[in-house]
Write an enzyme that holds these catalytic residues in place. Sequence first.
Site, PDB file in Angstrom:
ATOM      1  N   GLU A 128       7.985  -6.992  -8.624  1.00 28.14           N
ATOM      2  CA  GLU A 128       8.290  -5.578  -8.767  1.00 28.14           C
ATOM      3  C   GLU A 128       9.551  -5.251  -7.970  1.00 28.14           C
ATOM      4  OE1 GLU A 128       6.317  -1.113  -8.287  1.00 28.14           O
ATOM      5  OE2 GLU A 128       5.137  -2.875  -7.736  1.00 28.14           O
ATOM      6  N   GLY A 267       5.380  -4.016   1.927  1.00 29.83           N
ATOM      7  CA  GLY A 267       4.150  -4.112   2.683  1.00 29.83           C
ATOM      8  C   GLY A 267       3.154  -5.021   1.994  1.00 29.83           C
ATOM      9  N   HIS A 303      -4.994   0.450  -0.625  1.00 26.49           N
ATOM     10  CA  HIS A 303      -3.942   0.880  -1.550  1.00 26.49           C
ATOM     11  C   HIS A 303      -3.733  -0.150  -2.660  1.00 26.49           C
ATOM     12  CE1 HIS A 303      -0.120   2.965  -2.557  1.00 26.49           C
ATOM     13  NE2 HIS A 303       0.256   1.737  -2.926  1.00 26.49           N
ATOM     14  N   GLU A 304      -3.577  -1.411  -2.270  1.00 25.22           N
ATOM     15  CA  GLU A 304      -3.309  -2.430  -3.291  1.00 25.22           C
ATOM     16  C   GLU A 304      -4.523  -2.653  -4.185  1.00 25.22           C
ATOM     17  OE1 GLU A 304      -0.278  -3.059  -3.570  1.00 25.22           O
ATOM     18  OE2 GLU A 304       0.279  -2.239  -1.618  1.00 25.22           O
TER      19      GLU A 304
END
Length: 862
Positions: A128, A267, A303-304
């Site tokens: 990404e 991150g 989050h991931e």
Amino acid sequence: MTDASSSPPVPVTIHRGDYRPPEWQVPDIALDFALGVERTLVSAALSVVRHADAPAPLTLRGDGLTALEVRVDGQVWNDWRMDGPDLIVDLGDRSAAVVEVDTAIDPQANTQLMGLYASNGMLCTQCEAEGFRRITFHPDRPDVLSRYKVRMAGDKAAFPILLSNGNCVASGEEGSDHWALWEDPWPKPSYLFALVAGDLVVNRDEFVTMSGRKVELGIWVREGDVDRTHHAMQALKNSMAWDERVYGREYDLDLFNIVAVSDFNMGAMENKGLNIFNTRYILADPDTATDLDYDGVEGVVAHEYFHNWSGNRVTCRDWFQLSLKEGFTVFRDQNFSADMGSPPVKRIEDVRLLRAAQFPEDAGPLAHPIRPDSYQEISNFYTATIYNKGAEIIRMMATLLGPERFRKGTDLYFDRHDGEAATCEDFVRAMEEGGGIDLTLFRRWYEQAGTPKLKLSLAEQDGAWFLDVAQTVPPTPGQPDKRPAMMPLRVAAFAMDGDARLPDTLVTLTGATQRIALGQFAARPALSVNRGFSAPVIIDFERAPGELAWLAAHDDDPFARYEALQQLMLDTLVAAVSGEQVDHRAVIDAVGLTLRGRAADPAFVAEAVLLPSEAFIGDQMVTVDPDAIRRERLALQAAIGGALESEWRAILGEVAPPAAILSRKAKGGRRLRGVALAYLAATGIADVPALAFGIFSGADGMTERQAALATLAHGDSDERVAALDIFYQRYRDNPLVLDKWFQVQAWSMRSDTVDAVKELAGHPDFTLGNPNRVRSLYGALTGNQAAFHQADGAGYRLIADLVIALDPKNPQTSARMIPPLGRWKRFDEARAAMMRAELERILARPGLSRDVTEQASKSLLG
């Protein structure tokens, strides 16, 4: 005439309005990797299907690739050409074909850390936003979704572990080599492809989904790090359970793997079934990680994982829709972390970050809406606006709809767009239909940059009081004229000398002006406004004498109490910096009163009594004076420290909670002890360095050890020198902890900090090859306002030198160092001229990347 060879290339601007659906789709792709650190052969077989009405050649994006051979339907194909970095294959009138392309890449030479690269002998990927085109030729756009089959083979001694997306369906050995075949049944865009090969060990666990399926979990790390992965594993399991309970979303594969990588630009990355993480957000134990590190691990793991639905199962149509997945997922991880800990403290932390990172972005030359209209390099748009403001916009919709209707909206969004590449408009429409609400005016949040300002005033008529609200949005680059946006505003009002009150009330603002009835009060009430930070706005309101102190003590909304005390501090500091005579007593009394409640909620108290940062104080001023801000902030800190010395010493005299205990109260207690030490240190009392060194030496965990080291790092004591040496010797072989050693020195308030950073850049343990290390030193310096803006411009030159040196190696990390230079309009003319000069020096450098060119050129415009 200008020598074109010395000028940076003219960047190409991509516009959202130019979007066109792909002419070819790739429903299936098979990848075959012959792995090597210095040479990896990639064979890609793309099953392509024409979607255009008229015949069009197949355009496959590339970046630094050479096609060794092209085949179509099994036959060697010569009807292809290169168009710059891209491969153009003419397929004639075929409506479908299998196009195979062979390439060779050098992972060891990939210092950009995009595509397939080597990290300490391990191979891993980051695709990404546009890294896949550095691995093989491909359309490489998020609206091309494919089912992936991935075969990889390599030397078993060098790469004993072979991982990719989905499920491993076969494996075997061929002499000294071995191979594995992975299949992912869920269509995904190329940016979610992942591969890892290396010598790794695993922490295994399992999770049983709400439908009864067993999911095998694995966190893969280097030998010796497994014991530091248990917190991350528990965070993963908690996240999976939370997403089922709150959103009804169940995991959809048999495996969920995470790999920790030390060299990583971001991150973490949510690749389907194979998340790749910066080690910073996986590895944690009490000796090496602070409580904030533990919270960071928990939040980023969540989050991931949440991206599995808000990003993977439903992805974004194009990169202009980036906030569709990131803003929504940040909102989800914020709420998860709040549920795992303290909702008021989490809200305070999130708002502090928004104000520190996003508000300045919205007020500067790089301001952009959460759905941008154009970009030159998409990597530059992984910003606080996209993530943090994007989360606030989702939060406002959730507030306007309420929990039940918001859940209906998200269910509709997931069900309607499962397996699709969606847009921000698709999300808003699902909220409208699922929640039964008209969000026409709310859409302006997606269209406009800038932080709205609400100017408030109170009016009285026959004992009835009203709040008048006037909304404006300041001009930003390319958007001189703004329209008022729809937003939720939570308000309450209290009689400071009686029982009359307006309880918490949700008002929907829709126009440039609006009047809100507060009710009957005998005298002007105390106004509690934007409770819970219901909207990401700046409030302009002239308070009555004593009103903020009263609210800090009596408001029944924790966030509003915090805001009142912070505003009282901020008003005092801004007045002092502006040259006014100020009395610190009101702030001292309010802090003292707040400290009385520390036993019940030390975490909240620690956040509430912290002084506003130097940068945030500067944000309130027309022209930032870094030296005056530091001077007056230290003066107020010393006044509070001295007047409440007995309170601070009492806090430090209490038994410290054991570092291994991570309860809300234990973490709050440690946080408050760090705040107490900082206040005492500001007084200059002679015994404080020895006190800090005693805490440093006796600490049983990193939270207290780092807090004491940071306190000592600001001073000139012998204890400072000793503590820095002890810390370095103890942790010199631990890269993540050594980052802290660099960071505390770059954060120091000493007058020689810029010189120290310059010296540290030559330290044997410093490297430009590791983004964490670069951020720990140079990133920390840019966050140290007085040092970075040193009057002689040395801080500016240091950062410009870094950008120029780092850009050829890692454009992404280099470009992210530029925005602090772009705030030159906020400073005096002497500093502004030096900042502009450094931006011009950067832009004069031949061969600049698109990343740096875009950031520097926009920043120069101011």
